[in-house]
Design a protein around this motif. Structure first.
Motif, PDB file in Angstrom:
ATOM      1  N   ARG A  37       4.750  10.674  14.580  1.00  0.00           N
ATOM      2  CA  ARG A  37       3.342  10.264  14.416  1.00  0.00           C
ATOM      3  C   ARG A  37       2.650  10.132  15.772  1.00  0.00           C
ATOM      4  NH1 ARG A  37       5.490   6.646  10.693  1.00  0.00           N
ATOM      5  NH2 ARG A  37       5.050   4.821  11.980  1.00  0.00           N
ATOM      6  N   ALA A  76       4.414   7.563   2.735  1.00  0.00           N
ATOM      7  CA  ALA A  76       4.382   6.453   3.704  1.00  0.00           C
ATOM      8  C   ALA A  76       4.032   6.989   5.093  1.00  0.00           C
ATOM      9  CB  ALA A  76       5.727   5.747   3.725  1.00  0.00           C
ATOM     10  N   GLY A  77       4.589   8.137   5.456  1.00  0.00           N
ATOM     11  CA  GLY A  77       4.321   8.721   6.768  1.00  0.00           C
ATOM     12  C   GLY A  77       2.873   9.160   6.909  1.00  0.00           C
ATOM     13  N   GLU A  78       2.342   9.768   5.879  1.00  0.00           N
ATOM     14  CA  GLU A  78       0.950  10.225   5.943  1.00  0.00           C
ATOM     15  C   GLU A  78      -0.003   9.027   5.999  1.00  0.00           C
ATOM     16  OE1 GLU A  78       0.467  13.082   2.753  1.00  0.00           O
ATOM     17  OE2 GLU A  78       1.594  14.621   3.863  1.00  0.00           O
ATOM     18  N   ARG A  79       0.327   7.976   5.242  1.00  0.00           N
ATOM     19  CA  ARG A  79      -0.523   6.770   5.276  1.00  0.00           C
ATOM     20  C   ARG A  79      -0.443   6.094   6.645  1.00  0.00           C
ATOM     21  NH1 ARG A  79       0.974   4.619  -0.810  1.00  0.00           N
ATOM     22  NH2 ARG A  79      -0.847   5.517  -1.848  1.00  0.00           N
ATOM     23  N   ALA A  80       0.747   6.050   7.214  1.00  0.00           N
ATOM     24  CA  ALA A  80       0.911   5.413   8.529  1.00  0.00           C
ATOM     25  C   ALA A  80       0.167   6.200   9.602  1.00  0.00           C
ATOM     26  CB  ALA A  80       2.393   5.304   8.877  1.00  0.00           C
ATOM     27  N   SER A 136       6.269  16.010   6.228  1.00  0.00           N
ATOM     28  CA  SER A 136       7.592  15.508   5.826  1.00  0.00           C
ATOM     29  C   SER A 136       8.267  14.630   6.866  1.00  0.00           C
ATOM     30  CB  SER A 136       8.512  16.691   5.505  1.00  0.00           C
ATOM     31  OG  SER A 136       8.684  17.499   6.661  1.00  0.00           O
ATOM     32  N   TRP A 158       7.135  10.047   8.706  1.00  0.00           N
ATOM     33  CA  TRP A 158       7.700   8.701   8.569  1.00  0.00           C
ATOM     34  C   TRP A 158       8.395   8.279   9.862  1.00  0.00           C
ATOM     35  CZ3 TRP A 158      13.087   8.483   8.938  1.00  0.00           C
ATOM     36  CH2 TRP A 158      13.753   9.702   8.771  1.00  0.00           C
ATOM     37  N   GLU A 172       8.519   9.471  -1.249  1.00  0.00           N
ATOM     38  CA  GLU A 172       8.198   8.131  -0.757  1.00  0.00           C
ATOM     39  C   GLU A 172       7.983   8.159   0.763  1.00  0.00           C
ATOM     40  OE1 GLU A 172      11.277   5.339  -1.603  1.00  0.00           O
ATOM     41  OE2 GLU A 172      10.101   3.622  -0.920  1.00  0.00           O
ATOM     42  N   ARG A 173       8.873   8.831   1.463  1.00  0.00           N
ATOM     43  CA  ARG A 173       8.745   8.928   2.924  1.00  0.00           C
ATOM     44  C   ARG A 173       7.505   9.726   3.317  1.00  0.00           C
ATOM     45  NH1 ARG A 173      14.912   9.860   5.239  1.00  0.00           N
ATOM     46  NH2 ARG A 173      15.187   7.706   5.880  1.00  0.00           N
ATOM     47  N   LEU A 174       7.279  10.827   2.593  1.00  0.00           N
ATOM     48  CA  LEU A 174       6.115  11.665   2.902  1.00  0.00           C
ATOM     49  C   LEU A 174       4.826  10.852   2.814  1.00  0.00           C
ATOM     50  CD1 LEU A 174       5.144  15.006   2.815  1.00  0.00           C
ATOM     51  CD2 LEU A 174       4.197  14.057   0.730  1.00  0.00           C
TER      52      LEU A 174
END
Ligand code: SF4
Length: 313
Positions: A122, A160-164, A114, A117, A156-158
């Motif tokens: 990260r 995006a954060g996991e992809r980043a 969670s 992002w 959306e944030r979750l």
């Protein structure tokens, strides 16, 4: 030294379905979390927040770890997990670095994803050898229904954060998908989740369902194993359905305090508890009997499985 008797922030080592023998490091007081998942086994989240701070003293955690390491206790992994989301702790990266510097320990971070992002989260997460994130929803509505997050936490944030994280993280990224009947187990729902999981290019996908009684105030039955095995092939890589590893300290030899500490964080099936330490089920039942009689532990049927859990006051 029996680590389960002596420590406040360390627990186990516990038999992890994912990591073998895993020494847990708990950086959250119960129960501080960014989410209040319907399937949570720790209990209902009492402080739902995205605040990042030193929820427990970093120096005390590091001192406990040094004491544990000095006793040369065995473990496969040192794992940040426990009573809430570990990335909420402002010093979780420091803990990971300290463990790595202390010896040949592999590290894992079990995160709900969670806060990924945030770039600083990260960066710190990337210190671990393994990062396991959760992805069990496919849109905002399904995410909100399953995870009941703090306001600032969105699907959306979750995602995006996991992809980043995936883009920047050279280590092992594992994804846990928790399937719950009536929430996300219909074929089109599982396929939608699988499509998103694919975009994370994970080294492993772990498919789970509730194997322990949820304590978050919602009765969540298990998805049948046959359905898990059916949908496992829809994931890329093909999802694993983890099993217990069988390398923990025998529960028959554990102290009362150690058993309560372990089961408070990890309610376990009676058979799994016995198998994890190579003990007979009857011997474990005999060992637990005084604690059950004293009202400290309960053994109850959950969807056809005998589960051992701490009785909450
Ligand atoms: S399952 Fe994990 S993320 Fe969800 S409420 Fe419990 S501790 Fe928090």
């Amino acid at each position: 030294m029996k680590p389960e008797e002596k420590f406040r922030y360390l627990f186990g080592p516990v038999p992890s379905r994912r990591l073998g023998l895993s020494l847990g490091v708990d950086l959250n007081p119960a129960k501080v979390c960014t989410e209040n998942c319907v399937f949570c086994q720790v209990g209902r989240t009492t402080e739902l927040t995205v605040a990042r701070k030193e929820w427990v003293p970093t120096a005390a955690v590091l001192a406990e770890f040094d004491r544990w390491a000095a006793a040369r206790n065995p473990t496969d992994y040192v794992t940040l997990s426990g009573s809430g989301e570990p990335t909420m702790h402002a010093g979780f990266g420091e803990v990971l670095r300290h463990v790595k510097a202390a010896g040949p320990f592999k590290t894992a971070l079990l995160s709900n994803g969670s806060l990924l992002w945030m770039p600083e989260v990260r960066r710190e997460a990337a210190e671990a050898d393994v990062v396991k994130v959760t992805l069990s929803a496919w849109d905002e509505a399904s995410f909100a229904r399953i995870h009941r997050p703090a306001e600032a936490v969105t699907f959306e944030r979750l995602l995006a954060g996991e992809r980043a994280l995936r883009e920047a993280f050279p280590g092992q990224l594992w994804v846990e998908v928790m399937l719950l009947p009536g929430y996300n187990d219909a074929p089109e729902q599982v396929k939608a989740i699988a499509e998103l999981v694919k975009s994370l290019r994970a080294e492993a996908v772990h498919l789970n369902t509730t194997t322990r009684p949820a304590q978050a105030g919602v009765v969540v039955p298990r998805v049948p194993e046959a359905w898990l095995r059916t949908v496992a092939a829809w994931f890329s890589p093909v999802a694993e359905i983890p099993v217990f590893s069988g390398k923990a300290v025998s529960p028959v030899e554990m102290s009362d305090a150690g058993l309560i500490e372990l089961l408070a964080r990890h309610p376990l099936a009676l058979e799994a508890l016995a198998a994890s330490g190579g003990a007979e089920v009857a011997a474990v039942e005999q060992r637990l009997a005084p604690l059950v009689a004293a009202g400290k532990l309960g053994i109850e049927a959950h969807d056809g499985v005998w589960m051992v859990r701490v009785v909450l006051a």
